[in-house]
Structure formats: structure tokens, C-alpha cells
Design a protein around this motif. Structure first.
Motif, PDB file in Angstrom:
ATOM      1  N   SER A 174       0.835  -1.210   0.000  1.00  0.00           N
ATOM      2  CA  SER A 174       0.000   0.000   0.000  1.00  0.00           C
ATOM      3  C   SER A 174       0.866   1.255   0.000  1.00  0.00           C
ATOM      4  O   SER A 174       0.536   2.261  -0.655  1.00  0.00           O
ATOM      5  CB  SER A 174      -0.935  -0.015   1.212  1.00  0.00           C
ATOM      6  N   ASN A 175       1.984   1.228   0.731  1.00  0.00           N
ATOM      7  CA  ASN A 175       2.880   2.389   0.749  1.00  0.00           C
ATOM      8  C   ASN A 175       3.521   2.601  -0.613  1.00  0.00           C
ATOM      9  O   ASN A 175       3.675   3.737  -1.076  1.00  0.00           O
ATOM     10  CB  ASN A 175       3.977   2.202   1.800  1.00  0.00           C
ATOM     11  N   LEU A 177       2.298   1.690  -3.497  1.00  0.00           N
ATOM     12  CA  LEU A 177       1.263   2.173  -4.427  1.00  0.00           C
ATOM     13  C   LEU A 177       0.968   3.651  -4.202  1.00  0.00           C
ATOM     14  O   LEU A 177       0.781   4.412  -5.165  1.00  0.00           O
ATOM     15  CB  LEU A 177      -0.018   1.350  -4.257  1.00  0.00           C
ATOM     16  N   ALA A 178       0.945   4.064  -2.935  1.00  0.00           N
ATOM     17  CA  ALA A 178       0.700   5.480  -2.638  1.00  0.00           C
ATOM     18  C   ALA A 178       1.810   6.340  -3.212  1.00  0.00           C
ATOM     19  O   ALA A 178       1.557   7.414  -3.794  1.00  0.00           O
ATOM     20  CB  ALA A 178       0.583   5.681  -1.128  1.00  0.00           C
ATOM     21  N   ARG A 181       1.360   6.590  -6.929  1.00  0.00           N
ATOM     22  CA  ARG A 181       0.242   7.474  -7.287  1.00  0.00           C
ATOM     23  C   ARG A 181       0.644   8.946  -7.179  1.00  0.00           C
ATOM     24  O   ARG A 181       0.259   9.767  -8.029  1.00  0.00           O
ATOM     25  CB  ARG A 181      -0.952   7.190  -6.377  1.00  0.00           C
TER      26      ARG A 181
END
Length: 202
Positions: A174-175, A177-178, A181
């Protein structure tokens, strides 16, 4: 003149003694090395005392004929001489090792700082930063404050994530991907309609 050959013999014995200590120092334990030092000092003392007796009482007599008493009288001074020399030898060796450790520590520190600097440069990516700031500058000139603010916020979030020193080595997906983004948001603002992406993460 009588002292010259005696001095040369003593210097030669000292060099031999130093060579022996240098060879034994890293190969044996402290107890064995202590025994070696004591034996070496005794042998060197006897050898130099006999040389003294030979030079001053046999080859060129000055104070009467030769006798064991003459040699025994010289042994305390000779043993003190070689004992002091051995202590000086180990003191110089210990000082040299200390300086070598300091040099290795300084080299290791320098290498670590250089590695950290390279890591920070890789994390910052100067070309990306340059392009992102130019994009913000262009948006400000165009009066597009909303997109300029979005670009600055994305840039700040991207670097906050990449420069976080407390982040674990294995970061959650998740980190990652953030971070991607935030990066793509800046690139989308830069390239507009020329750049499109699809995200599919199970």
C-alpha cells in the motif's frame, strides 16, 4: 673505538629480537609470548655480556683479564637495556595498531557517508525534482493555482515517503502504491492528455 663493535652487536641482537617478537606476536597467546619475551631477553643479555667480555677483556684488554665476574657485573645493565627495549617495542606496536584502527574507522565512516549520500541522491532523483518544480513554475505563470497546489502536495507526499528513514526495509504494498500514485499525479499534470495509466491491483 672499543664500544663500536659492542654497539653494533647489540643493535643486531635487538633487530633479531624484534623480528622474533614480530613473528610470534600474532601466532601465540599472551602467556606463551610472555615466556618467549623473558627467554629472549635472557639470551640477549647473556650474548651481549659475553660480547662485552670478549671485546674489553680478551681482544683489547683494558681492565684486566677475563673472568665470569666481569660478565655477571654487566648482566643487570644489559637485562635492563633489553627489557626496556622490549617494552618500547610493544608500546610502539600498540600505538601503530591504534592508529590503524582509527584510520579504518575513518575510512568506514567516510564510506558510510558516501553511501548515504548516494542513496539520498537516488531517492531524491534530481531530474525528477527539477522537472516537477518547472511544472509548478509553469502552472503559477499560467495562473492555474489549483493544479500548482495539487502538484506541490503530491511532490511533498512523494518525498516524505521516500525520505522516511524510519520506514522498514520491506515496505507494505500500500505504501509503494501510494508513492507511485503521487509520482504519477505529478507526471499527469506535466504531460496532460499525453499520459494515461490504468491501475489494476488485486
Amino acid at each position: 673505538l672499543r664500544g663500536i663493535p659492542l654497539f653494533m652487536f647489540g643493535a643486531a641482537v635487538s633487530l633479531v629480537l624484534g623480528t622474533i617478537l614480530g613473528l610470534m606476536r600474532d601466532r601465540v597467546g599472551p602467556k606463551v609470548l610472555t615466556v618467549v619475551v623473558i627467554v629472549a631477553v635472557i639470551v640477549a643479555t647473556v650474548a651481549l655480556s659475553l660480547c662485552y667480555e670478549l671485546v674489553f677483556h680478551v681482544i683489547v684488554p683494558r681492565w684486566g683479564g677475563t673472568s665470569w665476574g666481569n660478565a655477571l657485573e654487566q648482566m643487570p645493565m644489559m637485562s635492563w637495556l633489553f627489557g626496556s627495549w622490549v617494552l618500547l617495542y610493544f608500546a610502539l606496536v600498540a600505538d601503530a595498531e591504534r592508529r590503524d584502527r582509527e584510520i579504518r574507522l575513518a575510512q568506514a565512516t567516510t564510506t558510510a557517508v558516501e553511501a548515504q549520500h548516494r542513496l539520498l541522491v537516488q531517492q531524491i532523483n534530481p531530474h525528477f525534482l527539477f522537472n516537477a518544480l518547472n511544472t509548478v513554475y509553469s502552472l503559477v505563470l499560467e495562473g492555474d493555482d489549483t493544479r500548482a497546489q495539487r502538484c506541490l502536495l503530491a511532490l511533498s507526499a512523494f518525498f516524505r515517503g521516500s525520505l522516511d528513514r524510519d520506514a522498514p526495509r520491506n515496505a507494505p504494498l500500500s505504501n509503494e502504491l501510494a508513492s507511485i500514485r503521487h509520482y504519477l499525479e505529478i507526471e499527469l499534470i506535466r504531460f496532460g492528455d499525453r499520459l494515461r495509466f490504468d491501475e489494476s491491483v488485486p
